[in-house]
Design a protein around this motif. Structure first.
Motif, PDB file in Angstrom:
ATOM      1  N   LEU A   1       0.821  -1.211   0.000  1.00  0.00           N
ATOM      2  CA  LEU A   1       0.000   0.000   0.000  1.00  0.00           C
ATOM      3  C   LEU A   1       0.854   1.259   0.000  1.00  0.00           C
ATOM      4  CD1 LEU A   1      -2.693  -1.229   2.551  1.00  0.00           C
ATOM      5  CD2 LEU A   1      -2.967  -0.979   0.074  1.00  0.00           C
ATOM      6  N   LEU A   2       1.938   1.258   0.769  1.00  0.00           N
ATOM      7  CA  LEU A   2       2.821   2.428   0.800  1.00  0.00           C
ATOM      8  C   LEU A   2       3.514   2.627  -0.547  1.00  0.00           C
ATOM      9  CD1 LEU A   2       4.447   2.091   4.341  1.00  0.00           C
ATOM     10  CD2 LEU A   2       2.841   3.858   3.590  1.00  0.00           C
ATOM     11  N   GLN A   3       3.959   1.542  -1.150  1.00  0.00           N
ATOM     12  CA  GLN A   3       4.615   1.662  -2.458  1.00  0.00           C
ATOM     13  C   GLN A   3       3.643   2.178  -3.508  1.00  0.00           C
ATOM     14  OE1 GLN A   3       6.737  -2.442  -2.200  1.00  0.00           O
ATOM     15  NE2 GLN A   3       7.968  -1.231  -3.607  1.00  0.00           N
ATOM     16  N   HIS A   4       2.397   1.739  -3.426  1.00  0.00           N
ATOM     17  CA  HIS A   4       1.391   2.263  -4.349  1.00  0.00           C
ATOM     18  C   HIS A   4       1.233   3.770  -4.161  1.00  0.00           C
ATOM     19  CE1 HIS A   4      -2.318   2.839  -6.570  1.00  0.00           C
ATOM     20  NE2 HIS A   4      -2.864   3.351  -5.486  1.00  0.00           N
ATOM     21  N   LEU A   5       1.204   4.212  -2.914  1.00  0.00           N
ATOM     22  CA  LEU A   5       1.076   5.649  -2.637  1.00  0.00           C
ATOM     23  C   LEU A   5       2.244   6.431  -3.221  1.00  0.00           C
ATOM     24  CD1 LEU A   5      -0.168   5.598   1.074  1.00  0.00           C
ATOM     25  CD2 LEU A   5      -1.472   6.270  -0.946  1.00  0.00           C
TER      26      LEU A   5
ATOM     27  N   GLN B   1       2.935  12.041   0.119  1.00  0.00           N
ATOM     28  CA  GLN B   1       3.228  11.970  -1.316  1.00  0.00           C
ATOM     29  C   GLN B   1       3.989  13.203  -1.793  1.00  0.00           C
ATOM     30  OE1 GLN B   1      -0.940  11.283  -2.381  1.00  0.00           O
ATOM     31  NE2 GLN B   1      -0.371   9.294  -3.249  1.00  0.00           N
ATOM     32  N   GLU B   2       3.624  14.358  -1.272  1.00  0.00           N
ATOM     33  CA  GLU B   2       4.299  15.591  -1.667  1.00  0.00           C
ATOM     34  C   GLU B   2       5.751  15.600  -1.197  1.00  0.00           C
ATOM     35  OE1 GLU B   2       1.824  18.603  -0.023  1.00  0.00           O
ATOM     36  OE2 GLU B   2       0.399  18.587  -1.703  1.00  0.00           O
ATOM     37  N   ARG B   3       6.003  15.101   0.022  1.00  0.00           N
ATOM     38  CA  ARG B   3       7.379  15.035   0.525  1.00  0.00           C
ATOM     39  C   ARG B   3       8.224  14.112  -0.347  1.00  0.00           C
ATOM     40  NH1 ARG B   3       4.807  14.631   5.502  1.00  0.00           N
ATOM     41  NH2 ARG B   3       5.276  12.401   5.682  1.00  0.00           N
ATOM     42  N   TYR B   4       7.651  13.007  -0.751  1.00  0.00           N
ATOM     43  CA  TYR B   4       8.380  12.054  -1.588  1.00  0.00           C
ATOM     44  C   TYR B   4       8.685  12.657  -2.956  1.00  0.00           C
ATOM     45  CZ  TYR B   4       9.461   7.804  -4.205  1.00  0.00           C
ATOM     46  OH  TYR B   4      10.069   6.857  -4.993  1.00  0.00           O
ATOM     47  N   GLN B   5       7.700  13.326  -3.536  1.00  0.00           N
ATOM     48  CA  GLN B   5       7.903  13.951  -4.846  1.00  0.00           C
ATOM     49  C   GLN B   5       8.984  15.018  -4.778  1.00  0.00           C
ATOM     50  OE1 GLN B   5       3.983  15.319  -5.842  1.00  0.00           O
ATOM     51  NE2 GLN B   5       3.197  13.260  -6.273  1.00  0.00           N
ATOM     52  N   LEU B   6       8.991  15.784  -3.689  1.00  0.00           N
ATOM     53  CA  LEU B   6      10.009  16.818  -3.516  1.00  0.00           C
ATOM     54  C   LEU B   6      11.395  16.193  -3.373  1.00  0.00           C
ATOM     55  CD1 LEU B   6      10.681  19.811  -3.139  1.00  0.00           C
ATOM     56  CD2 LEU B   6      10.217  19.531  -0.683  1.00  0.00           C
ATOM     57  N   GLN B   7      11.466  15.103  -2.633  1.00  0.00           N
ATOM     58  CA  GLN B   7      12.741  14.412  -2.472  1.00  0.00           C
ATOM     59  C   GLN B   7      13.238  13.864  -3.798  1.00  0.00           C
ATOM     60  OE1 GLN B   7      12.549  11.101   0.225  1.00  0.00           O
ATOM     61  NE2 GLN B   7      14.750  10.839   0.323  1.00  0.00           N
ATOM     62  N   GLU B   8      12.329  13.322  -4.584  1.00  0.00           N
ATOM     63  CA  GLU B   8      12.689  12.786  -5.892  1.00  0.00           C
ATOM     64  C   GLU B   8      13.247  13.897  -6.797  1.00  0.00           C
ATOM     65  OE1 GLU B   8      11.843   9.232  -7.521  1.00  0.00           O
ATOM     66  OE2 GLU B   8      12.806   9.292  -5.539  1.00  0.00           O
ATOM     67  N   GLN B   9      12.622  15.077  -6.742  1.00  0.00           N
ATOM     68  CA  GLN B   9      13.073  16.206  -7.568  1.00  0.00           C
ATOM     69  C   GLN B   9      14.475  16.654  -7.151  1.00  0.00           C
ATOM     70  OE1 GLN B   9      10.009  19.138  -7.126  1.00  0.00           O
ATOM     71  NE2 GLN B   9       8.491  17.948  -8.276  1.00  0.00           N
ATOM     72  N   ARG B  10      14.733  16.657  -5.854  1.00  0.00           N
ATOM     73  CA  ARG B  10      16.052  17.083  -5.352  1.00  0.00           C
ATOM     74  C   ARG B  10      17.152  16.118  -5.758  1.00  0.00           C
ATOM     75  NH1 ARG B  10      14.288  18.741   0.856  1.00  0.00           N
ATOM     76  NH2 ARG B  10      13.390  20.785   0.341  1.00  0.00           N
ATOM     77  N   MET B  11      16.797  14.841  -5.936  1.00  0.00           N
ATOM     78  CA  MET B  11      17.778  13.830  -6.270  1.00  0.00           C
ATOM     79  C   MET B  11      18.124  13.805  -7.756  1.00  0.00           C
ATOM     80  SD  MET B  11      16.459  10.669  -3.872  1.00  0.00           S
ATOM     81  CE  MET B  11      17.719   9.542  -4.511  1.00  0.00           C
ATOM     82  N   LYS B  12      17.309  14.482  -8.574  1.00  0.00           N
ATOM     83  CA  LYS B  12      17.551  14.510 -10.018  1.00  0.00           C
ATOM     84  C   LYS B  12      18.621  15.538 -10.382  1.00  0.00           C
ATOM     85  CE  LYS B  12      12.935  12.922 -11.322  1.00  0.00           C
ATOM     86  NZ  LYS B  12      11.695  13.248 -12.035  1.00  0.00           N
TER      87      LYS B  12
END
Length: 218
Positions: free
Chosen positions: A114-118, A207-218
């Motif tokens: 469920l978390l991975q889906h999120l 979800q927003e925190r994860y998306q922000l982290q993903e953007q910082r890692m790019k």
């Protein structure tokens, strides 16, 4: 299942979220999963032999394997699953979160699904990550399973042979994802929406925190 998190000041929180707290509901649903003829025959047999219905449900659960067990958990443990998800969502604001159960593959596997889906992971990634658990269990855990199965065969322990639930075969997660979608409107979101106590605001922030982290890692 249990969860622990560590904040920037090295403070660790330990939380306990018993997914199988209501074992009676789990077992009632296992009995409901019996086909009509088997249920009727087992019910009649209880007149002469106590526990026949429970034994029939146990045999059916063994034959259904991981996927049947997981579907019953998802259906009967919505409140504790929501509690576990809320704990992970809230504690993730403080830092990394570790969640686990006794084996680290069944209850843990459902929460991870469920978390991975999120987080936007696709089915293949969810299935692959679940299947890795089998490789990490090691020979000692397999020996424990075999000892438990032998104990059951000798009349001790539970009436279920847990040897049928060894490992974490990829097919079990494939079937669980399919069942969840078929049962809850075609998506895992349908299941998540059925969890009335799931904190939707925390979910969005997660979800927003994860998306922000993903953007910082790019």
């Amino acid at each position: 299942s249990s969860a622990s998190s560590m904040s920037s000041d090295d403070t660790v929180n330990f939380l306990h979220c018993p997914i199988l707290k209501d074992i009676d509901s789990f077992w009632d649903e296992a009995i409901n999963q019996l086909d009509t003829s088997t249920k009727v025959a087992a019910t009649l047999q209880t007149v002469f032999q106590g526990g026949a219905l429970d034994r029939a449900a146990a045999r059916n659960l063994e034959q259904g394997g991981h996927a049947l067990m997981y579907s019953i958990m998802l259906k009967t443990a919505k409140q504790p699953i929501a509690d576990a998800l809320n704990a992970c969502l809230q504690e993730s604001k403080r830092g990394p979160v570790i969640f686990h159960c006794q084996k680290g593959k069944d209850r843990t596997g459902l929460i991870a699904m469920l978390l991975q889906h999120l987080l936007g992971h696709d089915d293949q990634q969810i299935v692959n990550d679940y299947a890795v658990s089998e490789k990490l269990l090691g020979p000692e855990e397999m020996k424990k399973d075999e000892a438990q199965a032998q104990n059951n065969n000798n009349g001790g322990g539970t009436m279920i042979d847990w040897g049928y639930f060894r490992g974490s075969p990829a097919s079990a997660m494939v079937d669980t994802l399919e069942w969840t979608r078929q049962t809850y409107g075609g998506s895992l979101d349908g299941y998540l929406n059925s969890l009335s106590s799931l904190d939707k605001q925390e979910l969005t922030m997660f979800q927003e925190r994860y998306q922000l982290q993903e953007q910082r890692m790019k």
